[in-house]
Write an enzyme that holds these catalytic residues in place. Structure first.
Site, short mmCIF file in Angstrom:
data_model
loop_
_atom_site.label_atom_id
_atom_site.label_comp_id
_atom_site.label_asym_id
_atom_site.label_seq_id
_atom_site.Cartn_x
_atom_site.Cartn_y
_atom_site.Cartn_z
NE ARG A 18 -3.95 -2.02 2.17
CZ ARG A 18 -3.73 -3.10 2.88
NH1 ARG A 18 -2.68 -3.18 3.67
NH2 ARG A 18 -4.55 -4.11 2.82
CE LYS A 41 -2.43 12.95 -14.86
NZ LYS A 41 -2.88 13.37 -16.19
CD GLU A 54 4.79 16.36 -23.43
OE1 GLU A 54 4.08 17.31 -23.05
OE2 GLU A 54 4.32 15.27 -23.82
CE LYS A 62 3.29 17.13 -14.70
NZ LYS A 62 3.41 15.91 -15.46
CD GLU A 111 -6.01 15.14 -15.64
OE1 GLU A 111 -4.95 14.58 -15.33
OE2 GLU A 111 -6.56 15.02 -16.72
NE ARG A 118 -1.38 16.27 -13.45
CZ ARG A 118 -0.65 15.57 -12.62
NH1 ARG A 118 -0.93 15.59 -11.33
NH2 ARG A 118 0.39 14.88 -13.04
CG ASN A 139 -4.00 15.88 -21.23
OD1 ASN A 139 -2.88 15.41 -21.06
ND2 ASN A 139 -5.05 15.52 -20.54
CG HIS A 157 -0.78 15.51 -24.71
ND1 HIS A 157 -0.13 16.72 -24.89
CD2 HIS A 157 0.08 14.72 -24.02
CE1 HIS A 157 1.07 16.65 -24.33
NE2 HIS A 157 1.22 15.45 -23.80
CG HIS A 173 -3.02 10.62 -26.18
ND1 HIS A 173 -3.62 11.23 -25.10
CD2 HIS A 173 -1.73 10.40 -25.82
CE1 HIS A 173 -2.72 11.37 -24.14
NE2 HIS A 173 -1.58 10.87 -24.54
CG HIS A 221 4.02 11.10 -25.71
ND1 HIS A 221 2.67 10.89 -25.80
CD2 HIS A 221 4.19 12.14 -24.85
CE1 HIS A 221 2.05 11.75 -25.03
NE2 HIS A 221 2.95 12.52 -24.43
P1 NAD Z 1 11.17 5.96 -22.55
O1 NAD Z 1 11.10 5.81 -21.11
O2 NAD Z 1 10.71 4.81 -23.40
O3 NAD Z 1 12.65 6.33 -22.96
C1 NAD Z 1 12.97 6.49 -24.33
C2 NAD Z 1 14.19 5.65 -24.72
O4 NAD Z 1 15.37 6.28 -24.23
C3 NAD Z 1 14.19 4.24 -24.16
O5 NAD Z 1 14.71 3.36 -25.12
C4 NAD Z 1 15.14 4.34 -22.96
O6 NAD Z 1 15.75 3.13 -22.62
C5 NAD Z 1 16.16 5.32 -23.49
N1 NAD Z 1 16.89 6.11 -22.51
C6 NAD Z 1 16.42 6.66 -21.37
N2 NAD Z 1 17.35 7.47 -20.84
C7 NAD Z 1 18.43 7.41 -21.65
C8 NAD Z 1 19.69 8.06 -21.64
N3 NAD Z 1 20.00 8.96 -20.72
N4 NAD Z 1 20.56 7.75 -22.62
C9 NAD Z 1 20.23 6.86 -23.62
N5 NAD Z 1 19.04 6.27 -23.68
C10 NAD Z 1 18.15 6.55 -22.71
O7 NAD Z 1 10.34 7.23 -23.08
P2 NAD Z 1 10.02 8.66 -22.44
O8 NAD Z 1 9.75 9.51 -23.60
O9 NAD Z 1 10.99 9.05 -21.43
O10 NAD Z 1 8.66 8.37 -21.66
C11 NAD Z 1 7.49 7.97 -22.33
C12 NAD Z 1 6.54 7.40 -21.32
O11 NAD Z 1 6.21 8.40 -20.37
C13 NAD Z 1 5.23 6.92 -21.90
O12 NAD Z 1 4.93 5.66 -21.36
C14 NAD Z 1 4.22 7.94 -21.42
O13 NAD Z 1 2.93 7.41 -21.26
C15 NAD Z 1 4.81 8.36 -20.12
N6 NAD Z 1 4.42 9.69 -19.66
C16 NAD Z 1 3.99 9.81 -18.38
C17 NAD Z 1 3.63 11.05 -17.90
C18 NAD Z 1 3.24 11.20 -16.46
O14 NAD Z 1 2.81 12.28 -16.06
N7 NAD Z 1 3.39 10.16 -15.66
C19 NAD Z 1 3.71 12.19 -18.71
C20 NAD Z 1 4.17 12.03 -20.01
C21 NAD Z 1 4.53 10.77 -20.49
N1 GLY Z 2 1.51 14.73 -18.36
C1 GLY Z 2 0.17 15.06 -17.96
C2 GLY Z 2 0.02 15.23 -16.49
O1 GLY Z 2 0.96 15.08 -15.75
O2 GLY Z 2 -1.05 15.54 -16.05
#
Ligand code: NAD
Ligand code: GLY
Length: 361
Positions: A120, A142, A184, A226, A236, A241, A245, A248, A252, A265
């Site tokens: 938890r 998130k 972003e 942010k 949200e 919040r 998007n 987005h 999406h 993305h």
């Molecule tokens: P990712 O985590 O897939 O990373 C992209 C690539 O870069 C991967 O292959 C990873 O292994 C590589 N990598 C990471 N750091 C590296 C570094 N320093 N050097 C070399 N390679 C490296 O992609 P991302 O764009 O970071 O994240 C996308 C994800 O984030 C999606 O799943 C999306 O839904 C999520 N997301 C979440 C939120 C949130 O608020 N929680 C917001 C936006 C996106």
């Molecule tokens: N990336 C969207 C949020 O954090 O709300």
């Protein structure tokens, strides 16, 4: 080094920006962690930074283990989470332990979800290593995974105890991934801060050349924006919040229409931001000077502003979203100029189609 504090009462936490991974352990020491530390990363990031982080945490006197998940969005599933619960059990984690998410948004979302749900809730710390995760996903709590039918469908709001950003990790990041994160950062300028948008226009060449001072500023300013949103609307529920998007909704739909295989993305969001700027122009909410500037900055960031996807397929995905979201698809639009937004759920389908067709090559 710069610091941004996310003020959420008892869940308040700092974001440290511009600090070496070799100091992760020193910062954990201040956090009242008495149990074991588990670093969750992926195979790619482990090779680059795994040892550095584990060594740092060990030097600070903690009992630390590291576990790797495979690299890729397709592993952002409950199966991966289940495997990680087993690792937590095997390592005897308890509520005095700490989970460290080392990697991009995929690792951060998964590790955060494990931390939110194991026993938890176990404290967790974000160590984001992509630009996208440094300006967006590691902040705001998130966490979650994908459902086979829909992205990010299973999750929670669970804040980390700190976010630790080493800008120099971006040196190893593939350029396309870096650009995806820039989308972003540009988004924050459009939704909240016209001046920041102008600074990004001025600095784009330096940022793309990884000028550390300018990249650090970009991450810091993005985190500040942010912070403003998350502090006012953590879960949200207040309608604010949702402005994060911007671009987005269409983004999406483009990602889903291409089975998440064609565009990163941020690339899909870039196309979505141009489409929504053009929709705002048609609705007389934005003039053509601003739509041009938005297209130009995204092009300079080497992000796509056109697409090759069937308009019908994108609309199909928007309609799917509409079913999931109780019959309304909400679009975030600029209201008059960058920095001001309005949310509309009555954008005519014909207008969306027209703009999607115009952006199609
Ligand atoms: P990712 O985590 O897939 O990373 C992209 C690539 O870069 C991967 O292959 C990873 O292994 C590589 N990598 C990471 N750091 C590296 C570094 N320093 N050097 C070399 N390679 C490296 O992609 P991302 O764009 O970071 O994240 C996308 C994800 O984030 C999606 O799943 C999306 O839904 C999520 N997301 C979440 C939120 C949130 O608020 N929680 C917001 C936006 C996106
Ligand atoms: N990336 C969207 C949020 O954090 O709300």
């Amino acid at each position: 080094m710069k610091t941004v504090e996310i003020k959420l009462g008892v869940r308040t936490y700092p974001i440290y920006i511009g600090i070496s991974l070799t100091h992760v352990g020193d910062y954990i020491k201040d956090k009242n962690i008495t149990g074991k530390v588990l670093v969750i990363t992926n195979t790619t990031v482990n090779k680059l930074y795994g040892d550095m982080v584990v060594d740092s945490i060990t030097r600070s006197g903690f009992d630390v283990s590291i576990t790797k998940i495979p690299d890729g969005e397709e592993y952002k599933t409950l199966d991966t989470v289940n495997g990680l619960y087993q690792v937590c059990m095997d390592n005897h984690l308890d509520r005095n332990s700490l989970i460290v998410a080392l990697g991009g948004g995929v690792v951060g979302d998964i590790a955060g979800f494990v931390a939110a749900t194991f026993m938890r809730g176990v404290p967790f710390m974000q160590v984001p290593t992509t630009l996208l995760s440094q300006v967006d996903s590691s902040i705001g709590g998130k966490v979650g995974v994908n459902h086979p039918e829909s992205k990010n469908m299973i999750g929670a709001f669970y804040q980390p105890i700190m976010v630790f950003i080493d800008i120099s990790t971006l040196k190893t990041l593939p350029e396309r991934e870096f650009n995806s994160g820039l989308a972003e950062a540009i988004k924050y300028g459009i939704i909240r801060d016209k001046k920041y948008f102008t600074v990004l226009e001025r600095d784009m060449t330096k940022i793309k050349a990884l000028n550390i001072e300018r990249v650090e500023y970009t991450v810091w300013r993005s985190c500040q924006i942010k912070k403003w949103v998350v502090e006012l609307d953590e879960q949200e529920t207040k309608g604010l919040r949702a402005i994060l998007n911007y671009g987005h909704t269409i983004g999406h739909a483009i990602e889903a229409a291409t089975n998440y295989k064609t565009y990163l993305h941020g690339e899909a969001v870039s196309i979505g931001m141009v489409c929504i700027a053009k929709i705002a122009k048609e609705l007389k909410l934005l003039n053509s000077m601003w739509t041009h500037r938005i297209e130009r900055i995204l092009t300079r960031a080497e992000l796509p502003i056109t697409h090759k996807v069937s308009t019908n397929k994108i609309i199909e995905k928007l309609i799917f979203d509409k079913k999931v979201l109780n019959g309304k698809v909400r679009f975030v639009l600029t209201d008059g100029r960058p920095g001001r937004t309005v949310i509309k759920d009555d954008v005519p389908e014909a207008l969306i189609r027209k703009v999607l067709e115009e952006q199609k090559v």
